[in-house]
Enzyme design. Structure first.
Site, PDB file in Angstrom:
ATOM      1  CE1 TYR A 142       0.542   1.141   4.420  1.00 53.64           C
ATOM      2  CE2 TYR A 142       0.035  -1.645   4.355  1.00 53.64           C
ATOM      3  CZ  TYR A 142       0.468   0.037   5.296  1.00 53.64           C
ATOM      4  OH  TYR A 142       1.423   0.136   6.338  1.00 53.64           O
ATOM      5  CG  HIS A 157       1.302  -4.073  11.564  1.00 53.77           C
ATOM      6  ND1 HIS A 157       2.112  -2.807  11.739  1.00 53.77           N
ATOM      7  CD2 HIS A 157       1.161  -3.474  10.321  1.00 53.77           C
ATOM      8  CE1 HIS A 157       2.036  -2.528  11.047  1.00 53.77           C
ATOM      9  NE2 HIS A 157       1.127  -2.582   9.821  1.00 53.77           N
TER      10      HIS A 157
HETATM   11 FE   LIG Z   1       1.178  -1.605   8.119  1.00 51.87          FE
END
Ligand SMILES: [Fe+2]
Lengths: 236, 242
Positions: A142, A157
């Site tokens: 992204y 994450h």
């Molecule tokens: Fe991220």
């Protein structure tokens, strides 16, 4: 100073200030850190084990009525300390963008579709061998506005607790061969190349399920109590 | 990690975890310990044999996973630590997280770890029920950089060399732009033990105030302690190397 958990391994971490990652310029302390001994407050920590999670929490593809779009993946590995001991019954939390590179988070306004069948948050506790496993879809890259044409490599994450306040770790797992590594100041903030590469999971055919999902292995090493027998036998 | 301004977006749908995950944990042999390849001292090799997994920023998008109350997912760690069995005076702790320019940090994750009112940490490794005092809390800062916890005031806990540590809360600060967790503490103004605290004693006197929460004017039923966390610049909070 009494350091029950050796500090030497922490050189793997990035510095607080990495100017190429613009936000660090105003969010990194400038004063020297104050070195403190490891007291009861640092040597203890919360326990969120098996009783805290539901088994379904680790399957991010089963949280809605339908299946999310994207490439189905299994991510699993072992959590150990620096001395190779398994970190048992410890909470592992993950969050990620969907296959299109979009987060559910309300601040994310990347012009890519949300997936009604994907939230992108999961958790599990490690087993007696320190193992964990998640099922998900591969997140997309992204864009972010750190610099012109800035794109984050695909990542998941991770948040881990370990067994004390000192073993807490928040990090990101990346995928092998991502062409964006060279351009990502967050990945590049880790000074040592070998340490950086420890954040890249490995594709494993053994973990891959035929006709179903690709398997990636991501082992995680948390700070240990430094009980290497050669170094200091006084603490177990 | 983008520097974006908020926009209204669809809320996440409520998660409906199915009873069972298909995640069969793969049975694998334990990874081999890397041996000393070169002539290095054993002392140097042993801990380095398995290098630590490095830290990365928590980024701006953690809330729906780590502080998900407003996303209608069930949080397992919250900003209210008070449980029926928690011993100690009920208090609030609040403040703002600020950057080098004094601007609010609206996407910080603050975690606290503390003893109960009698100075006891929850026993490690004991599988206690989720209704028991956990001593651990999590809060996301809001648009004004504000964080807040409801908890009990901790009691003094043992320090090194038979000292006693004044009542304090251990704090982790994580945020976009924070590449590795920042460790600090919150002490309480007016505590006689502060003057003898072995950790405060390591902090230059001129900076100690950055660690001591002030008791706010009583407005509600609960005493409130206030401390801002300044990541950089004037009045920068003391952070620890631990
Ligand atoms: Fe991220």
């Amino acid at each position: 100073m009494t350091a029950t958990y050796p500090r030497a391994g922490l050189k793997a971490d990035p510095p607080s200030l990495h100017p190429d990652y613009a936000s660090t310029r105003t969010r990194s302390p400038k004063q020297p850190l104050v070195v403190i001994p490891h007291t009861l407050s640092e040597l203890t920590g919360p326990v969120y084990g098996q009783e805290s999670v539901l088994s379904g929490d680790s399957d991010l593809t089963k949280q809605h009525a339908g299946e999310p779009l994207g490439e189905r993946i299994i991510v699993s590995g072992r959590v150990t300390d620096e001395d190779g001991r398994p970190v048992r019954n410890a909470l592992v939390e993950v969050w990620q963008a969907n296959a299109a590179g979009r987060y559910v988070h309300e601040v994310d306004q990347h012009d890519a579709p949300l997936d009604p069948n994907f939230t992108g948050a999961g958790r599990c506790a490690t087993d007696a061998e320190g193992r964990y496993s998640f099922i998900s879809v591969k997140p997309g890259a992204y864009p972010w506005r750190n610099h012109h044409n800035a794109w984050r490599p695909a990542h998941i994450h991770f948040s881990l607790f370990g067994h004390s306040f000192l073993t807490r770790l928040v990090t990101q797992m990346y995928f092998p061969g991502d062409p964006l590594f060279a351009f990502d100041p967050i990945f590049q903030s880790i000074p040592d190349v070998k340490a950086r590469e420890r954040l890249i999971c490995k594709f494993e055919l053994d973990l891959t399920k035929p006709e179903w999902a690709l398997g990636y292995r991501f082992d995680i090493v948390l700070r240990g109590r430094g009980a290497t027998p050669f170094e200091d036998g006084s603490h177990g | 990690m983008a520097e974006r301004k908020s926009r209204k977006a669809p809320a996440a749908k409520k998660a409906k975890p199915k009873a069972r995950a298909r995640a069969a944990v793969a049975k694998r042999p334990a990874p081999k310990r890397a041996g000393a390849k070169k002539a290095m001292s054993r002392k140097a090799v042993a801990p380095a044999a398995r290098g630590l997994t490095p830290s990365q920023t928590v980024g701006p998008y953690f809330a729906y996973a780590l502080t998900p109350a407003k996303y209608r997912l069930k949080p397992i760690i919250a900003d209210d630590l008070v449980t029926p069995d928690a011993e100690g005076e009920r208090i609030r702790i609040e403040g703002r997280v600020l950057d080098a320019d004094g601007k609010p940090v609206s996407d910080a994750l603050i975690e606290i770890w503390q003893a109960d009112g009698k100075g006891r940490y929850p026993a490690a490794g004991s599988a206690r029920s989720n209704a028991a005092f956990k001593g651990f809390g999590r809060a996301a800062s809001n648009g004004d950089g504000r964080y807040a916890f409801a908890t009990v005031k901790p009691g003094p806990v043992p320090g090194p060399n038979r000292t006693m540590q004044a009542p304090h809360v251990s704090v982790s600060v994580l945020a976009r732009g924070v590449l590795k967790r920042l460790h600090t503490r919150i002490y309480f103004d007016g505590e006689p033990g502060n003057a003898r605290d072995p950790i405060l004693a390591l902090v230059p006197a001129s900076r100690r105030a950055t660690l001591i929460a002030k008791r706010a004017e009583a407005t509600g039923a609960m005493p409130c302690y206030v401390l801002d966390i300044r990541l950089q610049g004037s009045g920068e909070t003391v952070f620890f190397a631990s």
